[in-house]
Scaffold this motif. Sequence first.
Motif, PDB file in Angstrom:
ATOM      1  N   ALA A 278       0.523  -1.208  -0.200  1.00 41.00           N
ATOM      2  CA  ALA A 278       0.249   0.294  -0.250  1.00 41.00           C
ATOM      3  C   ALA A 278       0.906   1.380   0.347  1.00 41.00           C
ATOM      4  CB  ALA A 278      -0.641   0.043   1.605  1.00 41.00           C
ATOM      5  N   ASN A 279       0.331   2.480  -0.527  1.00 45.63           N
ATOM      6  CA  ASN A 279       1.315   3.508  -0.570  1.00 45.63           C
ATOM      7  C   ASN A 279       0.398   5.100   0.363  1.00 45.63           C
ATOM      8  OD1 ASN A 279       2.588   5.841  -1.247  1.00 45.63           O
ATOM      9  ND2 ASN A 279       2.771   5.377  -3.631  1.00 45.63           N
ATOM     10  N   ILE A 280       1.030   4.554   0.828  1.00 43.20           N
ATOM     11  CA  ILE A 280       0.169   6.272   1.647  1.00 43.20           C
ATOM     12  C   ILE A 280       1.033   7.098   2.070  1.00 43.20           C
ATOM     13  CG2 ILE A 280      -1.319   4.536   3.577  1.00 43.20           C
ATOM     14  CD1 ILE A 280       0.548   4.878   5.670  1.00 43.20           C
ATOM     15  N   GLU A 281       1.817   7.743   1.198  1.00 44.50           N
ATOM     16  CA  GLU A 281       3.101   8.922   0.863  1.00 44.50           C
ATOM     17  C   GLU A 281       2.044  10.349   1.253  1.00 44.50           C
ATOM     18  OE1 GLU A 281       6.117   8.207  -1.930  1.00 44.50           O
ATOM     19  OE2 GLU A 281       5.296  10.719  -2.524  1.00 44.50           O
ATOM     20  N   ARG A 282       0.672  10.098   0.405  1.00 41.69           N
ATOM     21  CA  ARG A 282       0.244  11.610   0.442  1.00 41.69           C
ATOM     22  C   ARG A 282      -0.337  11.578   1.892  1.00 41.69           C
ATOM     23  NH1 ARG A 282      -1.774  11.948  -4.749  1.00 41.69           N
ATOM     24  NH2 ARG A 282      -0.167  12.378  -6.180  1.00 41.69           N
ATOM     25  N   VAL A 283      -0.799  10.364   2.671  1.00 41.02           N
ATOM     26  CA  VAL A 283      -1.417  10.705   3.947  1.00 41.02           C
ATOM     27  C   VAL A 283      -0.194  11.601   5.150  1.00 41.02           C
ATOM     28  CG1 VAL A 283      -2.559   9.377   5.625  1.00 41.02           C
ATOM     29  CG2 VAL A 283      -3.117   9.036   3.339  1.00 41.02           C
ATOM     30  N   LEU A 284       1.223  10.296   4.811  1.00 40.68           N
ATOM     31  CA  LEU A 284       1.752  10.507   5.572  1.00 40.68           C
ATOM     32  C   LEU A 284       2.959  12.053   5.524  1.00 40.68           C
ATOM     33  CD1 LEU A 284       3.605   7.339   4.829  1.00 40.68           C
ATOM     34  CD2 LEU A 284       3.126   8.292   6.875  1.00 40.68           C
ATOM     35  N   GLN A 285       2.607  12.649   4.432  1.00 38.09           N
ATOM     36  CA  GLN A 285       2.911  13.721   3.986  1.00 38.09           C
ATOM     37  C   GLN A 285       2.266  15.059   4.340  1.00 38.09           C
ATOM     38  OE1 GLN A 285       3.163  14.953  -0.281  1.00 38.09           O
ATOM     39  NE2 GLN A 285       3.976  16.795   0.180  1.00 38.09           N
ATOM     40  N   ALA A 286       1.095  14.330   4.461  1.00 37.98           N
ATOM     41  CA  ALA A 286      -0.378  15.402   5.150  1.00 37.98           C
ATOM     42  C   ALA A 286       0.038  15.357   6.706  1.00 37.98           C
ATOM     43  CB  ALA A 286      -1.705  15.385   4.277  1.00 37.98           C
ATOM     44  N   ARG A 287       0.294  14.715   6.798  1.00 44.51           N
ATOM     45  CA  ARG A 287       0.390  14.977   8.675  1.00 44.51           C
ATOM     46  C   ARG A 287       2.052  15.341   8.905  1.00 44.51           C
ATOM     47  NH1 ARG A 287      -0.568   9.256  11.788  1.00 44.51           N
ATOM     48  NH2 ARG A 287      -0.195  11.529  13.245  1.00 44.51           N
ATOM     49  N   VAL A 288       2.920  15.217   8.160  1.00 45.19           N
ATOM     50  CA  VAL A 288       4.435  15.980   8.292  1.00 45.19           C
ATOM     51  C   VAL A 288       3.543  17.299   8.306  1.00 45.19           C
ATOM     52  CG1 VAL A 288       6.343  15.788   8.722  1.00 45.19           C
ATOM     53  CG2 VAL A 288       5.470  13.702   8.038  1.00 45.19           C
ATOM     54  N   ALA A 289       3.277  17.668   7.384  1.00 46.85           N
ATOM     55  CA  ALA A 289       2.823  19.139   7.185  1.00 46.85           C
ATOM     56  C   ALA A 289       2.393  19.727   7.521  1.00 46.85           C
ATOM     57  CB  ALA A 289       2.172  19.384   5.732  1.00 46.85           C
ATOM     58  N   ALA A 290       1.280  19.102   8.847  1.00 47.29           N
ATOM     59  CA  ALA A 290       0.322  19.532   9.776  1.00 47.29           C
ATOM     60  C   ALA A 290       1.460  19.922  11.244  1.00 47.29           C
ATOM     61  CB  ALA A 290      -0.703  18.874   9.658  1.00 47.29           C
ATOM     62  N   ALA A 291       1.611  18.655  11.193  1.00 46.31           N
ATOM     63  CA  ALA A 291       2.929  18.654  11.946  1.00 46.31           C
ATOM     64  C   ALA A 291       3.629  19.881  12.585  1.00 46.31           C
ATOM     65  CB  ALA A 291       3.035  17.530  12.846  1.00 46.31           C
ATOM     66  N   TYR A 292       4.240  19.713  11.044  1.00 45.95           N
ATOM     67  CA  TYR A 292       4.675  21.758  10.572  1.00 45.95           C
ATOM     68  C   TYR A 292       4.134  23.014  11.535  1.00 45.95           C
ATOM     69  CZ  TYR A 292       7.708  24.848   8.333  1.00 45.95           C
ATOM     70  OH  TYR A 292       9.116  26.164   8.090  1.00 45.95           O
TER      71      TYR A 292
END
Lengths: 495, 347
Positions: free
Chosen positions: B2-16
Amino acid sequence: MNNTSIESTDLDSIQTLQAQLLSVLPEDCVITSSVRMAPYECDGLSAYKKMPQMVVLPESIEQVQAVMRACQQTKTPIVPRGAGTCLSGGATPHPEGIVLSVAKLNQILTIDEANRTATVQSGVRNLAISEAVAALGLYYAPDPSSQIACTIGGNVAENAGGVHCLKYGLTVHNVMQVKVVTLSGKVLTFGSETLDTPGYDLLALLTGSEGMLGMIVEVVVKLLPSPPMAKVLMAVFDDLGKAGDAVAQVVAGGIIPAGFELMDKPAIRAVEEFVHAGYPTDAEVILLCELDGIEADIEPQLSAVTRIFKECGAVDLRLAKDAAERTLFWSGRKNAFPAVGRISPDYYCMDGTIPRKSLAYVLRGIATLSEKYGLPVANVFHAGDGNLHPLILYDANTLGELEKTETFGGKILDLCIEVGGTITGEHGVGLEKVGHMCAQFNDIELAQFRQIRKAFDPDDLLNPGKAVPTLNRCAEFNGMHVHDGQLPHPELERF
Amino acid sequence: MANIERVLQARVAAAYQNASPLTIQGGGSKFVAGQANEIIDLTAHCGIVDYSPSELVVVVRAGTSLQELQKELSKNDQILGFEPPYADKGATIGGVIATGFAGSARPYRGGVRDYILGAKIVNGKGEVLQFGGKVMKNVAGFDLFRPMAGAMGSLGVLLEVSMRLIPKPIVQAARQVACADAQKGIELMSSLGKNCLSLTAAYWYQGYCTLRFSGSEQAVAHDVESLGEFSAVSVSQFVQLDHRQHPFFETALPIVRCSVKPAQSHLNFPDDQLIDWGGGQRFVATDTPITMLQEQLHSLGGSAVPLDVNRNYSPLALMPTSLADVHKALRSAIDPKRILNPIYCGN
């Protein structure tokens, strides 16, 4: 590159710098006359020449520290230099700055036989290390083409490779520790003489950073036991695809040759005319495969490689019968560049890396481009690791041919990127391929590189204009010019 | 897969955006303690993206289990040369790289970072970046992919890693010899490291040196014959050692992992000691405060760390200030708000 003429305030600043340096360094370590600076005005990329303001040759780490501090204070650009054998303009001087050469830091400091390491100053020649430890049955494995001249400091800055790197690794796999002097004059130690160093792997970051992070002054290298024996097999093929299959099958079959090189017909013919190594001039492709280790281990590998070559359609197989013949087989490959230089007024040496399986596709692509541009190409290929050196033959005296060659070269690099490879396997980005960095990396990635560079060098003084492109950069030069067979450092063997 | 790259990126961006720290998690196979941050779990981001046996390269998503990867590689008789442990405990590739733990072959085949060819990460600003690639010779740009090894996620959340592979050794053999004196054991392992090209593991413990040879039948036979009167033992001893299941680890005392030059003469601690990595890694079971050991090791050009990996651990205290400053500057360039596993090289 910034070519503005020196203004009077800059002149003051250079004179201030000179005075500061002469108060710390012996007079003969600070060169300012054009005549004496001339040998430093370019590196192996001789088409790009710039006269620096000064060439500085410190004799000790303390002197390096003083130079760095003085340059930081006067905001003077610094271009680090080992032996100047770089093929991408990494050591091309900056017209407003200094060349900081490690030529006088040329001592082997310690050889630790029990731990199999050597501590050397950064100006020590690559081959000098192996020579110094040969009597102990040890050697330093990375063997770039210029190893009789190039320095270990330069090797670290470029993450130099060589014919044996598939089996023995690049510089980064063979170095334990580096001392580097920062712009503010601090000496930092990256890595250690042990296998685990606390913190980030700054040594891995420094290796291949092309002078952007600091001045390398001391290196601890790993030494390996010298292999007891080596054998070389030459395989002749009448078809590129078959040779490409053979390469893939050897590696997929679990064999890691110590050396594995390919040459195409134009390269073979040029070489045979020059050194008479016994290469078959009607062959489409030849492969040279070297196996090393103990005899009992080499024999079954040799059988396996022989079988694979035959099954893939090799039309002839020759095993070098002794050390002399082994040297002869390799002499052809080693002289490929000067051999090509003999038959053409000029040539461009390209340097890209591609996945091995794409070799036939890329070479056919190059052949198509060669017809389109009307320029012949000879190819030599590090089959072991996918590093490709197409040599484009041209004549700079023919109007428009230089530009055509550069465009052709750029298309070859595009092809490398297209198949998932890289624009430089071993020669570095330097000045030459800064433009192509924009094709291999996107804006966010380039911005990240710039931020890291800035963390070490906020004033952009260390090798400015090299390796990492600025936002506005889009230079198109991406090849090494060779004119009238005059290869820079013609005495060096070239791979 | 599975590829959840977008999800992971969004979570880190939000945390930033919120400057809220994250704890990056894989299979949880190695950590004994954590921080109380929001967890970003990589295990759903998994699968082999590309595997070319003839290229000796595999590209794999960070949440892929080590066990699954090793199974695939095995089908083509290939392995990860650095022999990472804890496949059976759910280790993921991301965790393997981020912790940088290598097995017994470390001194002979290299460590984790020697096998990384490229990495795709999310940096501390939520940007996806790709460094290196799929080829061994690649000198374009800063080689940021190698320093990911051992960085505990603080230089970026790993999304994908390309790794160099090696052929699986055709045979392996282990031998043991009585060696009452630890110093003699160290010297033996050092000399074998020079003379036996197929040596891939060596340790000394309580009067015995145990060695492993790997490679072709001929290479192994040659080296084993040169030993003389050594007894045959099982190669599984090394697997046990890598998984910390060797009897040495059955102790209530804290264990310290010391890194020294391999030929360093025996460290005469009164406590139980296992000399691993041909001499280069020495485990000591002791209640001597680790700071004392660290001082001693530092004077020998080495270092000491606690065995148990802890998210509250940061090595900055172990280094000169000037070097610590470089660590912090590098980290800031990649993770300016210190949201990725904030403590490691954070302060």
